[in-house]
Design a protein around this motif. Structure first.
Motif, short mmCIF file in Angstrom:
data_model
loop_
_atom_site.label_atom_id
_atom_site.label_comp_id
_atom_site.label_asym_id
_atom_site.label_seq_id
_atom_site.Cartn_x
_atom_site.Cartn_y
_atom_site.Cartn_z
N LYS A 68 0.86 -1.19 0.00
CA LYS A 68 0.00 0.00 0.00
C LYS A 68 0.89 1.24 0.00
CE LYS A 68 -3.50 -2.47 2.68
NZ LYS A 68 -4.20 -2.56 3.98
N LEU A 69 0.34 2.33 -0.50
CA LEU A 69 1.08 3.58 -0.62
C LEU A 69 0.39 4.66 0.20
CD1 LEU A 69 1.29 3.50 -4.54
CD2 LEU A 69 2.87 2.41 -2.92
N SER A 70 1.18 5.54 0.78
CA SER A 70 0.61 6.64 1.54
C SER A 70 1.24 7.96 1.11
CB SER A 70 0.81 6.44 3.04
OG SER A 70 0.34 7.56 3.77
N LYS A 71 0.40 8.96 1.04
CA LYS A 71 0.85 10.30 0.68
C LYS A 71 1.38 11.06 1.91
CE LYS A 71 -1.13 14.31 -1.79
NZ LYS A 71 -2.38 14.84 -2.39
N TYR A 72 1.14 10.47 3.08
CA TYR A 72 1.46 11.16 4.33
C TYR A 72 2.27 10.27 5.27
CZ TYR A 72 -2.46 13.85 2.51
OH TYR A 72 -3.29 14.57 1.69
N ASP A 73 2.87 10.91 6.26
CA ASP A 73 3.48 10.20 7.37
C ASP A 73 2.31 9.77 8.26
OD1 ASP A 73 4.67 9.35 9.68
OD2 ASP A 73 5.91 11.13 9.98
N SER A 74 1.93 8.53 8.15
CA SER A 74 0.67 8.10 8.76
C SER A 74 0.75 7.96 10.27
CB SER A 74 0.24 6.76 8.16
OG SER A 74 1.23 5.77 8.36
N GLY A 75 1.94 7.71 10.82
CA GLY A 75 2.05 7.38 12.23
C GLY A 75 2.30 8.54 13.17
N SER A 76 2.21 9.77 12.69
CA SER A 76 2.44 10.92 13.56
C SER A 76 1.49 12.05 13.20
CB SER A 76 3.89 11.41 13.45
OG SER A 76 4.14 11.90 12.14
N SER A 77 1.43 13.05 14.06
CA SER A 77 0.59 14.21 13.81
C SER A 77 1.32 15.22 12.94
CB SER A 77 0.22 14.91 15.12
OG SER A 77 -0.93 14.36 15.70
N PRO A 78 0.58 15.96 12.10
CA PRO A 78 1.20 17.09 11.42
C PRO A 78 1.66 18.12 12.46
CG PRO A 78 -0.98 16.60 10.52
CD PRO A 78 -0.84 15.80 11.77
N ARG A 79 2.59 18.94 12.09
CA ARG A 79 3.11 19.94 13.04
C ARG A 79 2.01 20.87 13.53
NH1 ARG A 79 8.22 24.08 11.88
NH2 ARG A 79 8.34 24.93 14.01
N PHE A 80 1.08 21.20 12.63
CA PHE A 80 -0.04 22.07 13.00
C PHE A 80 -1.34 21.32 12.72
CE2 PHE A 80 3.44 24.90 11.63
CZ PHE A 80 3.65 25.59 12.82
N PRO A 81 -1.81 20.52 13.67
CA PRO A 81 -3.00 19.68 13.44
C PRO A 81 -4.22 20.45 12.97
CG PRO A 81 -1.91 19.05 15.47
CD PRO A 81 -1.24 20.31 15.02
N SER A 82 -4.38 21.67 13.45
CA SER A 82 -5.58 22.45 13.09
C SER A 82 -5.58 22.84 11.62
CB SER A 82 -5.67 23.71 13.96
OG SER A 82 -4.55 24.55 13.76
N ARG A 83 -4.42 22.78 10.98
CA ARG A 83 -4.32 23.14 9.57
C ARG A 83 -4.27 21.92 8.66
NH1 ARG A 83 0.59 27.63 9.91
NH2 ARG A 83 -0.27 28.86 11.67
#
Length: 227
Positions: free
Chosen positions: A138-153
């Motif tokens: 499977k492929l992911s466009k994101y770092d699936s195992g962590s939060s983005p630096r700014f979750p609200s964005r």
């Protein structure tokens, strides 16, 4: 069809290898089983439960250390699932990074948290590994195992839907899955990767560690990973 897809994904000079991050202490078990196992395979009782710190488990008499789960903000989890559901999905996969730089970032994160631990990066031939495990990739466009630096964005929500089966690459197009090779941030393989020595190119560890003897015969000598 599958060869064409994999060729497209791996044709760039910087995308010829896939990188797996682990602990030096886990190398003997990987060499023994000649496999990379998902945390679910090694300890299904922990599926979905957050590991706030590294945890040692025993699998077929080998002690293996599972990494802690990084914290994920509730706000970036899809409302249709729970944190536990998403972690259970993560736990059923073996993860690879498409570039050494991406893998180094992950190593830096854990090294800051565990300065006395030894970490390693295993580099694999991307084309042959993906071809052999085609139906499980499977492929992911994101770092699936962590939060983005700014979750609200955050522009997407984490759920199993962010993982695109390799066979669907370029045939499924939406904002949450990669549409081109350069957008692939992670490669996941369900459950396990067998015969890892068949695809292994290099092992990077700090210079106080050695490669397990059963992995002799690599094309190039052990190389220090500078992080």
């Amino acid at each position: 069809m599958r060869e064409a897809l994999i060729t497209e994904i791996t044709k760039a000079k910087g995308r010829k290898s896939l990188y797996h991050f682990t602990r030096v202490r886990n190398l003997p078990s990987i060499a023994h089983f000649d496999a990379l196992l998902s945390s679910f395979i090694m300890n299904p009782q922990l599926a979905g439960k957050r590991r706030s710190e590294a945890k040692e488990v025993y699998y077929d008499d080998y002690c293996i250390t599972l990494n802690a789960h990084l914290r994920i903000a509730d706000s970036v989890i899809d409302a249709a699932i729970t944190q536990e559901h998403f972690r259970a999905c993560l736990d059923r996969h073996v993860f690879f990074w498409p570039t050494l730089k991406d893998c180094q970032k992950m190593m830096n994160t854990y090294a800051r948290r565990e300065p006395d631990e030894g970490f390693a990066v295993l580099a694999f031939d991307a084309y042959s590994l993906l071809l052999e495990h085609y139906s499980a990739v499977k492929l992911s466009k994101y770092d699936s195992g962590s939060s983005p630096r700014f979750p609200s964005r955050c522009s997407y929500k984490k759920s199993p839907d962010i993982f695109l089966p390799l066979k669907s690459f370029k045939s499924v197009v939406n904002n949450t899955v990669p549409a081109k090779a350069s957008e692939i941030r992670e490669f996941l393989i369900e459950e396990r990767v067998n015969n890892v020595s068949k695809y292994l190119q290099f092992v990077y560890v700090d210079n106080s560690k050695v490669l397990p003897e059963s992995w002799g015969g690599l094309e190039k000598p052990l190389t220090d990973l500078q992080i």
